[in-house]
Write a protein that holds these residues in place. Sequence first.
Motif, PDB file in Angstrom:
ATOM      1  N   UNK A 157       0.815  -1.224   0.000  1.00 56.95           N
ATOM      2  CA  UNK A 157       0.000   0.000   0.000  1.00 56.95           C
ATOM      3  C   UNK A 157       0.848   1.274   0.000  1.00 56.95           C
ATOM      4  N   UNK A 158       2.078   1.178   0.523  1.00 55.05           N
ATOM      5  CA  UNK A 158       2.971   2.343   0.558  1.00 55.05           C
ATOM      6  C   UNK A 158       3.747   2.521  -0.736  1.00 55.05           C
ATOM      7  N   UNK A 159       3.557   1.596  -1.691  1.00 54.23           N
ATOM      8  CA  UNK A 159       4.232   1.719  -2.981  1.00 54.23           C
ATOM      9  C   UNK A 159       5.559   1.007  -3.076  1.00 54.23           C
ATOM     10  N   UNK A 160       5.909   0.197  -2.058  1.00 55.06           N
ATOM     11  CA  UNK A 160       7.166  -0.544  -2.090  1.00 55.06           C
ATOM     12  C   UNK A 160       6.968  -1.869  -2.830  1.00 55.06           C
ATOM     13  N   UNK A 161       7.824  -2.126  -3.810  1.00 52.51           N
ATOM     14  CA  UNK A 161       7.699  -3.349  -4.616  1.00 52.51           C
ATOM     15  C   UNK A 161       8.769  -4.358  -4.210  1.00 52.51           C
ATOM     16  N   UNK A 162       8.394  -5.622  -4.179  1.00 50.88           N
ATOM     17  CA  UNK A 162       9.340  -6.693  -3.902  1.00 50.88           C
ATOM     18  C   UNK A 162       9.070  -7.852  -4.859  1.00 50.88           C
ATOM     19  N   UNK A 163      10.136  -8.502  -5.307  1.00 53.36           N
ATOM     20  CA  UNK A 163      10.006  -9.661  -6.183  1.00 53.36           C
ATOM     21  C   UNK A 163       9.807 -10.902  -5.329  1.00 53.36           C
ATOM     22  N   UNK A 164       8.808 -11.701  -5.666  1.00 50.88           N
ATOM     23  CA  UNK A 164       8.517 -12.908  -4.906  1.00 50.88           C
ATOM     24  C   UNK A 164       9.242 -14.107  -5.505  1.00 50.88           C
ATOM     25  N   UNK A 165       9.714 -14.997  -4.649  1.00 47.75           N
ATOM     26  CA  UNK A 165      10.295 -16.249  -5.123  1.00 47.75           C
ATOM     27  C   UNK A 165       9.188 -17.094  -5.735  1.00 47.75           C
ATOM     28  N   UNK A 166       9.580 -18.127  -6.479  1.00 43.95           N
ATOM     29  CA  UNK A 166       8.576 -18.987  -7.098  1.00 43.95           C
ATOM     30  C   UNK A 166       7.637 -19.603  -6.085  1.00 43.95           C
ATOM     31  N   UNK A 167       8.182 -20.052  -4.951  1.00 38.33           N
ATOM     32  CA  UNK A 167       7.352 -20.696  -3.932  1.00 38.33           C
ATOM     33  C   UNK A 167       6.378 -19.702  -3.304  1.00 38.33           C
ATOM     34  N   UNK A 168       6.867 -18.508  -2.963  1.00 41.21           N
ATOM     35  CA  UNK A 168       5.987 -17.507  -2.344  1.00 41.21           C
ATOM     36  C   UNK A 168       4.922 -17.022  -3.324  1.00 41.21           C
ATOM     37  N   UNK A 169       5.319 -16.852  -4.575  1.00 42.98           N
ATOM     38  CA  UNK A 169       4.367 -16.396  -5.593  1.00 42.98           C
ATOM     39  C   UNK A 169       3.245 -17.415  -5.778  1.00 42.98           C
ATOM     40  N   UNK A 170       3.608 -18.681  -5.888  1.00 35.52           N
ATOM     41  CA  UNK A 170       2.593 -19.695  -6.126  1.00 35.52           C
ATOM     42  C   UNK A 170       1.666 -19.875  -4.928  1.00 35.52           C
TER      43      UNK A 170
END
Length: 250
Positions: A157-170
């Motif tokens: 919500x604050x606009x901070x972006x993070x890339x998710x690992x495959x496991x976390x994304x799924x």
Amino acid sequence: MTSSHPIFIVDDDDAIRDLLANYLKKNGFCVETAPDGERFLELFRSMPADVTRHAMVILDIMMPGMDGFAVCRELRTFSRVPVIMLTAVSDEMDRIVGLELGADDYLAKPFNPRELLARIKAIYRRSEPLAEPLDSGRYFYFNHFCLDTTTRELTSPEGHAQSLSGADYNLLMLFLSHPGQVLSRDAIAESTRKRDSAPLDRFIDVHISRLRHCLGENARNPEIIKTVRGSGYLMATEVSHSNQTQTVHP
């Protein structure tokens, strides 16, 4: 699939390292090896990003000098590539710590190389973009978060972006695809790991905890992913999706 998916094997045991390297090469993988954590990290950092982006790491825990935990911790500061940790057969705590540090799976020694190959293929299958209905859209919105299913970036919500690992994304996609529905531990294990959750296997608990951390959740009173005692977990917020980006206000 395999030609563009290099495998890094990090193990101080020459026999195991050579055995796995030869086996995976015979199955079509490009393999790089390292006898310790320091040389692996140096090798990994020296390779082009378009190569390491599709890589996987087979990482032994018990190594002299920089052990597997320290290597995984350092790797996660700059890469989300899948990691399978090799553990002693009786060390459940090692498996838990490894998962908390961001490992995607574990395998207890001694093991059959065919099982390792199956784990590798399962992780790559789960890492492939999920097939969504044509009207589902690229962006998922929930509780003022935005998930971009193309880049796998989660924006807070604050606009901070993070890339998710495959496991976390799924795991997150599993919840986003079933909002308001209680998902049992076995259902989560079957969907994310393609095998049942063993009674003493804390993988699901650790993985949920890791995802909640990504969402900035209070572990004692989560608002997005709630625990339903005796039943499983629940995505307790509305979910919408679109092909267009939207302004998200907290």
